[in-house]
Write a protein that holds these residues in place. Sequence first.
Motif, mmCIF file in Angstrom:
data_model
loop_
_atom_site.group_PDB
_atom_site.id
_atom_site.type_symbol
_atom_site.label_atom_id
_atom_site.label_comp_id
_atom_site.label_asym_id
_atom_site.label_seq_id
_atom_site.Cartn_x
_atom_site.Cartn_y
_atom_site.Cartn_z
ATOM 1 N N ALA B 218 0.948 -1.485 -0.466
ATOM 2 C CA ALA B 218 0.138 0.290 0.385
ATOM 3 C C ALA B 218 0.800 1.500 0.000
ATOM 4 C CB ALA B 218 -0.771 -0.287 1.044
ATOM 5 N N ALA B 219 0.118 2.882 -0.490
ATOM 6 C CA ALA B 219 0.953 3.835 -0.654
ATOM 7 C C ALA B 219 0.892 4.148 0.574
ATOM 8 C CB ALA B 219 0.636 4.713 -1.568
ATOM 9 N N GLU B 220 1.511 5.477 1.117
ATOM 10 C CA GLU B 220 1.448 5.828 2.452
ATOM 11 C C GLU B 220 0.440 6.591 3.064
ATOM 12 O OE1 GLU B 220 4.365 9.039 3.205
ATOM 13 O OE2 GLU B 220 4.657 9.110 4.869
ATOM 14 N N ASP B 221 -0.003 6.800 1.919
ATOM 15 C CA ASP B 221 -1.908 7.425 2.571
ATOM 16 C C ASP B 221 -3.241 6.165 2.382
ATOM 17 O OD1 ASP B 221 -2.595 7.442 -0.242
ATOM 18 O OD2 ASP B 221 -2.830 8.969 -0.491
ATOM 19 N N ALA B 222 -2.742 4.785 2.602
ATOM 20 C CA ALA B 222 -3.566 4.430 2.018
ATOM 21 C C ALA B 222 -3.540 2.956 2.766
ATOM 22 C CB ALA B 222 -3.662 3.722 0.726
ATOM 23 N N LEU B 223 -2.411 3.248 4.591
ATOM 24 C CA LEU B 223 -2.235 2.128 5.474
ATOM 25 C C LEU B 223 -3.864 1.437 5.880
ATOM 26 C CD1 LEU B 223 0.993 3.621 6.694
ATOM 27 C CD2 LEU B 223 0.605 1.563 4.216
ATOM 28 N N SER B 224 -3.341 0.344 6.280
ATOM 29 C CA SER B 224 -4.426 -0.059 7.286
ATOM 30 C C SER B 224 -3.972 -1.196 8.076
ATOM 31 C CB SER B 224 -5.512 -0.581 6.214
ATOM 32 O OG SER B 224 -5.632 -1.500 5.413
ATOM 33 N N GLY B 225 -5.036 -2.153 8.596
ATOM 34 C CA GLY B 225 -4.825 -3.149 9.408
ATOM 35 C C GLY B 225 -3.993 -3.485 10.766
ATOM 36 N N ALA B 226 -3.579 -4.408 11.890
ATOM 37 C CA ALA B 226 -3.864 -4.012 13.593
ATOM 38 C C ALA B 226 -2.288 -3.651 13.139
ATOM 39 C CB ALA B 226 -4.530 -4.965 13.694
ATOM 40 N N TYR B 227 -1.586 -4.870 12.674
ATOM 41 C CA TYR B 227 0.051 -4.442 12.757
ATOM 42 C C TYR B 227 1.025 -3.490 11.779
ATOM 43 C CZ TYR B 227 0.558 -8.691 15.104
ATOM 44 O OH TYR B 227 0.085 -10.341 15.256
ATOM 45 N N PRO B 228 1.768 -2.538 12.104
ATOM 46 C CA PRO B 228 2.340 -1.673 11.886
ATOM 47 C C PRO B 228 2.760 -2.544 10.048
ATOM 48 C CG PRO B 228 4.162 -2.835 13.771
ATOM 49 C CD PRO B 228 2.551 -3.338 13.922
ATOM 50 N N PRO B 229 2.970 -1.077 9.335
ATOM 51 C CA PRO B 229 3.212 -1.690 8.069
ATOM 52 C C PRO B 229 5.508 -2.046 8.555
ATOM 53 C CG PRO B 229 2.833 0.714 8.528
ATOM 54 C CD PRO B 229 2.854 0.405 10.104
ATOM 55 N N ALA B 230 5.489 -2.762 6.899
ATOM 56 C CA ALA B 230 6.679 -2.733 6.927
ATOM 57 C C ALA B 230 6.885 -2.025 5.693
ATOM 58 C CB ALA B 230 6.705 -4.625 6.436
ATOM 59 N N TRP B 231 8.312 -0.740 6.099
ATOM 60 C CA TRP B 231 8.106 0.148 4.839
ATOM 61 C C TRP B 231 9.410 -0.706 3.938
ATOM 62 C CZ3 TRP B 231 4.781 3.983 4.154
ATOM 63 C CH2 TRP B 231 4.461 4.480 5.398
ATOM 64 N N VAL B 232 8.947 -0.213 2.537
ATOM 65 C CA VAL B 232 10.365 -1.179 1.520
ATOM 66 C C VAL B 232 11.335 -0.101 1.002
ATOM 67 C CG1 VAL B 232 10.518 -1.626 -0.790
ATOM 68 C CG2 VAL B 232 8.379 -2.437 0.272
ATOM 69 N N HIS B 233 12.969 -0.078 1.931
ATOM 70 C CA HIS B 233 13.759 0.940 2.131
ATOM 71 C C HIS B 233 14.773 0.404 0.300
ATOM 72 C CE1 HIS B 233 13.627 2.360 6.438
ATOM 73 N NE2 HIS B 233 12.276 1.380 6.490
ATOM 74 N N GLY B 234 14.257 -0.212 0.009
ATOM 75 C CA GLY B 234 14.840 -0.543 -1.107
ATOM 76 C C GLY B 234 14.954 -1.880 -1.717
ATOM 77 N N MET B 235 14.922 -2.129 -3.617
ATOM 78 C CA MET B 235 14.348 -3.095 -4.064
ATOM 79 C C MET B 235 15.192 -2.976 -5.312
ATOM 80 S SD MET B 235 10.337 -1.791 -4.719
ATOM 81 C CE MET B 235 9.909 -0.763 -5.361
ATOM 82 N N ALA B 236 15.889 -3.842 -6.026
ATOM 83 C CA ALA B 236 16.159 -4.118 -7.360
ATOM 84 C C ALA B 236 16.332 -5.579 -7.392
ATOM 85 C CB ALA B 236 18.000 -3.912 -6.713
ATOM 86 N N MET B 237 17.093 -5.456 -9.113
ATOM 87 C CA MET B 237 17.117 -6.907 -9.966
ATOM 88 C C MET B 237 17.821 -7.194 -10.724
ATOM 89 S SD MET B 237 12.841 -7.660 -11.302
ATOM 90 C CE MET B 237 11.878 -6.520 -11.755
ATOM 91 N N ARG B 238 18.652 -8.084 -10.467
ATOM 92 C CA ARG B 238 19.528 -7.632 -11.855
ATOM 93 C C ARG B 238 19.904 -9.377 -12.230
ATOM 94 N NH1 ARG B 238 20.509 -3.520 -10.780
ATOM 95 N NH2 ARG B 238 21.653 -1.758 -10.674
ATOM 96 N N SER B 239 20.410 -9.808 -13.431
ATOM 97 C CA SER B 239 19.655 -10.776 -14.384
ATOM 98 C C SER B 239 22.221 -10.968 -15.039
ATOM 99 C CB SER B 239 19.275 -10.972 -14.992
ATOM 100 O OG SER B 239 17.293 -10.648 -15.038
ATOM 101 N N GLU B 240 22.100 -11.689 -15.231
ATOM 102 C CA GLU B 240 23.461 -12.123 -15.999
ATOM 103 C C GLU B 240 23.127 -13.740 -16.895
ATOM 104 O OE1 GLU B 240 26.261 -12.723 -13.254
ATOM 105 O OE2 GLU B 240 26.894 -14.236 -13.187
#
Lengths: 359, 384
Positions: B218-240
């Motif tokens: 979810a986006a920051e203005d669409a959070l919900s649920g009983a547990y706190p959010p897990a924020w994505v701090h980084g994401m990457a893909m690589r192929s060789e």
Amino acid sequence: MSATARVVRPVSVASFAQSQNVRRDDERNEVEGLMPVIAEVFGNIGITKDDVDFICSGSTDYLIGGPFSFVMALDAVGVWPPRSESHVEMDGAWALYEAWVLLQEGEIDAALVYSFGRSSLGDLNEILTLQLDPYYEAPLWPDIVSLSALQAQAMIDAGTATEADFAAVASRSRRDALANPKAQVRKDVPPEVLLQDDYVVAPLRRHALPPVTDGAAAIVLAAGDKATAWSERPVWITGFDHRMETHALGARDLTTSPSTARAAEVAGVASGKVDVAELHAPFAHQEQILVEALGLDDSVVINPSGGALAANPIMSAGLIRIGEAAERIRSGRADRAVAHATSGPCLQQNLVCVLEGGA
Amino acid sequence: MAERCAVIGVGQTHHKAKRDDVSIAGLVREAAKMALADADLTWSDIDAVVIGKAPDMFEGNMMPEIYLAPALGAVGKPMFRVHTAGSVGGSTALVAAHLVSSGIHKRVLTVAYEKQSDSDAMWALSVPQPFAAPLLAGAGGYFAPHIRAYMRRSGAPDHIGRMVAVKDRKNAMRNPYAHLHLADIDMKMVEDSMMLWDPLRYLEACPSSDGAAAMVLAAEDALSGAYPPAWVHGMAMRSEPTMFAGRDQINPQAGRDCSADVYAQAGVTDPRAQFDCAEVYVPFSWYEPMWLENLGFCELGDGWKLTESGATAFDGDIPWNPSGGVLSSNPIGASGMLRFLEVAMQVRGQAGEHQVEGARLALGQAYGGGSQFFAMWVVGSDRP
């Protein structure tokens, strides 16, 4: 919907290339078929793979009959040093969507998209049956031509089309393909002659079916300075969306395409005059369904490339629609175009891309 | 600029050798409903669905998103299918996250699965191809020589692989969803198990599982649920590429580049010190020390020493695979997403008995193909 509030980052279809579409390419494997296409899509604008930040491809293992057909295909690009890369088991038009999404974030400026498939390796009509519900439908082997015939018959029963309409679409498409050297089926045969064909599955005669095609295609997307540097007349994607329908054929009105209509609404098809539309309608009767769903009037030139009736390389036929539409704009023959891709039986899933010429 | 994205719901099935109580649709729906419930949402709150799985031939269902659309509430919505070999579960989560971080959607459901009992992955991986040497060995036969090469290069003693096999199965005893619950697992039991692909014994290999994983992003203005959010701090893909002269298959450049990218985004300079735990794709025991080095948790050649010291154990300073990992549950297409999902659970504090106390920043990694496709994300409990 969230999509309407967002400011779309302009992304240009900077270059397009496709292979010669043929009934059977026995001479080359997938990598060999792709290599000249990749070379051309870069060569068109004088760049190399080092100029793109992301690569995304579309293909299906079921054509080659083995797992991971996309893995070796990467050798056509040569991903060394390692690259940021992804793959969808969908038509390349959806691979292009994934790349467009990444470009929206503004952290990368260029992407290579490609797709490929040799439909000739197996019995395509049977293979596509494996897309159906594996428990209740696929075991009965309703092939894709028969399902499409049900759709065409539904149109006839609803009084929205006749067999002559299907023949007219087929005749026009293959006549237009005479101007497309990459097309596979190119001929000028009048509808009344086509109507003398035998039925394959009534009410579909041979002319209403797509050809079986081996082929590949590629597009370079560019944003920011690269978009203007790589093209004198950038072709901007100004709207892009895709939508799914239910798999239960009995629960759908097969004579309409609400998913196409919804995608067209989100992509903003109606917000300007459409000059040309490249529609991925593998079966002749499907063109009319799409034209109605997209709200296109008689002034719109439909499938000047000949469309999927002139060449239907599975997994690339949708991506080619985007490339063909973009080339019409780049060459100055159109200012605003709609490109469409489909997946699943009887137009179950549909993608709509709106393209506009820039200064 | 990219928008912030967070995990607000997670769900997974009970992974088993055969889930013959459900169809494929039932399997994916089980995980998806759980993720929706965790986020306190219903189907209609979801803007788009992104699904991933390994080769379609594993179940014999071509482009299954077409069949699964109604089961996942995707009718009328965008539905997207990702396939990037073994890394697919991770890549699928990343494609879904980009739909949020690009600002296109507010809430995206992402699902990955494999129902291996519907077919035979060993067979599906070994279909003869024109002009290609028939391997007929599945993944273990492919990776065993790489493991031998690692042992030779690093001087690692034989027992390291067995240690990982025991550690991850002990962790799985804390995870009610894990496929394998081997209460009596010990070094002797692993050593006594059948040799499959030298040096890999039966208990040093992942099981073959039916299972699914799902997350709501979810986006920051669409959070919900009983547990706190897990924020994505980084994401990457690589192929060789799969093969070329001089390619280092033991310590692939794509893995090093991918981690460098994701660490830079997350501000991680010392992964062992900064991460509280990691869920890393270890389908065969020896891939723990190999990936410890590839991911920069230690110097080259020292991965096995880290494992041997107990640092990666549940009570170590950097627990790896507290869920039991791929060695304990392997629904192939979902295995990568389970890594991404498990670290989200850790930083949300919802991992139950396998919760690493105080986990606030964690790494999820998935790899696939011939150690050539990598997908990673860093999630944290702090808003980035």
